[in-house]
Design an enzyme around this catalytic site. Structure first.
Site, PDB file in Angstrom:
ATOM      1  N   SER A 242       0.856  -1.176   0.000  1.00  0.00           N
ATOM      2  CA  SER A 242       0.000   0.000   0.000  1.00  0.00           C
ATOM      3  C   SER A 242       0.894   1.229   0.000  1.00  0.00           C
ATOM      4  O   SER A 242       2.107   1.122   0.175  1.00  0.00           O
ATOM      5  CB  SER A 242      -0.904   0.008   1.231  1.00  0.00           C
ATOM      6  OG  SER A 242      -0.121   0.259   2.378  1.00  0.00           O
ATOM      7  N   LYS A 243       0.231   2.373  -0.170  1.00  0.00           N
ATOM      8  CA  LYS A 243       1.016   3.614  -0.127  1.00  0.00           C
ATOM      9  C   LYS A 243       1.699   3.741   1.236  1.00  0.00           C
ATOM     10  O   LYS A 243       2.837   4.165   1.326  1.00  0.00           O
ATOM     11  CB  LYS A 243       0.105   4.814  -0.363  1.00  0.00           C
ATOM     12  CG  LYS A 243      -0.403   4.895  -1.792  1.00  0.00           C
ATOM     13  CD  LYS A 243      -1.869   5.234  -1.872  1.00  0.00           C
ATOM     14  CE  LYS A 243      -2.521   4.489  -3.027  1.00  0.00           C
ATOM     15  NZ  LYS A 243      -3.976   4.489  -2.981  1.00  0.00           N
TER      16      LYS A 243
END
Ligand code: GLU
Length: 295
Positions: A242-243
Site C-alpha cells: 500500500s502507499k
C-alpha cells in the site's frame, strides 16, 4: 434463470498512484469482465477527502491506459454524488434503520474493554450504547445503521463460502461519519447498484466488508452482486502492499513486466507475449478457461 449482462468495475481511491497491489485488483476485474464479454467500469472513490491527493485520479487513469486497461463509458466520481447518497440515507432513516451516535472512538474502546476484558483485533464492535436514544446531554456525532440479527452468508468465487454475524461481530456501523463524510460502505453499495454492477472483483482486504454491504443491500432492496476477492500482494515483511507501506507507483514504461507479475499472482501461469494488447488477449482466454462456465 437468465443472468443480467455482466458489468464489472474497478474502484480505486485516488489517495496516490496505482502500485503493483492495485494492478492485481484492476487486472483481475478487467479480465473477469472481458472473459464474460462484459463491461468494465471505472469509479473514483474520492469521498475520504482528507486522504485524496490532488492529481492522483488523473495519474491513475494514465496508468490504466498505459497498462492497456481501457474502461468502458464515463468515469463515476463519488464526490459528485452527495445527493444520491443522501437519498439512500434518508430512505433508511424514514424506515427507522438509522440512529445518531454520540460516542467517541475512545468511549467505544473503553466500553468493549469493560464488557469483555479485552479488545478484539482490528475493528471494535459497536456495543450499541446509543441504539435506544442518545444519553442525556449528548449530541449525535455520527449516524449508524441498526444491523438486523442473523448470519449473512455469501459465496466468494475465489475464497469459497463465507459467513458473518454482522450484528455480533461488527455491531451497528457508521454510514455518516463524525466529520460529515459518507462512509465507504454506503457509497459502494449505492454506486454498485446505480452502475448495475453484477460482479465485484477486488482485493481480499475487502472480504470482511462484504457482509456489511449485504446488510445494506438488503435494507435498501438492492441487488447483491456476485463476489470474488483475489489475494492481496504483500511485501517482504508480509504487509499488504500500500502507499503506507511504501509501494512504488506503477510505471507504464514497464507495463508488460507489471502485467506478468500480476498474472503470476493471479495464477495465470506464463503468458508469453511481447506486447501489452496481445498479453491481455491471451490472459483473458486463460482467465475464461478457469473462471467462466461453459467457456
Ligand atoms: N476504493 C476501495 C479501495 O481502493 C475499493 C472499493 C471496492 O472495490 O469495493 O480500496
Amino acid at each position: 434463470m437468465s443472468r443480467r449482462p455482466y458489468i464489472g468495475r474497478f474502484a480505486p481511491s485516488p489517495s496516490g498512484p496505482l502500485h503493483q497491489g492495485s494492478l492485481v485488483a484492476a487486472l483481475a476485474s478487467y479480465l473477469d469482465a472481458r472473459a464474460h464479454g462484459g463491461q468494465w467500469l471505472l469509479r473514483m472513490e474520492d469521498l475520504d477527502t482528507p486522504r485524496v491527493v490532488p492529481g492522483a485520479a488523473d495519474r491513475i487513469c494514465q496508468q490504466l491506459q498505459g497498462f492497456g486497461l481501457h474502461w468502458d463509458g464515463p468515469i463515476l466520481v463519488q464526490s459528485a454524488r452527495n445527493a444520491v447518497y443522501r437519498e439512500a440515507f434518508d430512505r433508511l432513516t424514514h424506515a427507522g434503520h438509522i440512529y445518531g451516535c454520540g460516542c467517541t472512538r475512545k468511549e467505544i474502546a473503553d466500553s468493549v474493554l469493560r464488557r469483555d476484558g479485552r479488545l478484539p483485533d482490528g475493528e471494535i464492535p459497536y456495543p450499541g450504547t446509543c441504539a435506544q436514544g442518545l444519553p442525556p446531554g449528548r449530541h449525535a456525532r455520527a449516524w449508524r445503521v441498526r444491523v438486523p440479527p442473523g448470519v449473512i452468508h455469501f459465496e466468494d468465487r475465489w475464497v469459497g463460502p463465507q459467513q458473518q454475524d454482522v450484528a455480533a461481530d461488527v455491531g451497528d456501523f457508521v454510514l455518516l461519519r463524525a466529520d460529515g463524510l459518507w462512509a465507504y460502505q454506503l457509497a459502494v453499495v449505492v454506486d454498485d447498484a446505480a452502475q448495475h454492477v453484477t460482479d465485484v472483483v477486488r482485493g481480499a482486504d475487502l472480504l470482511a466488508s462484504t457482509p456489511r454491504q449485504r446488510v445494506l443491500q438488503r435494507l435498501l432492496g438492492l441487488p447483491e452482486p456476485r463476489m470474488m476477492h483475489v489475494p492481496v500482494v504483500t511485501n517482504a515483511d508480509g504487509q499488504k502492499l500500500s502507499k503506507q507501506t511504501g509501494a512504488t507507483a506503477l510505471d507504464p514504461a514497464r507495463a508488460l513486466d507489471g502485467l506478468r507479475e500480476a498474472g503470476h499472482h493471479l495464477e495465470l501461469g506464463d503468458i508469453v507475449r511481447t506486447e501489452v494488447a496481445g498479453w491481455l488477449t491471451e490472459a483473458t482466454r486463460v482467465w475464461a478457461a478457469r473462471w467462466v462456465d461453459g467457456a
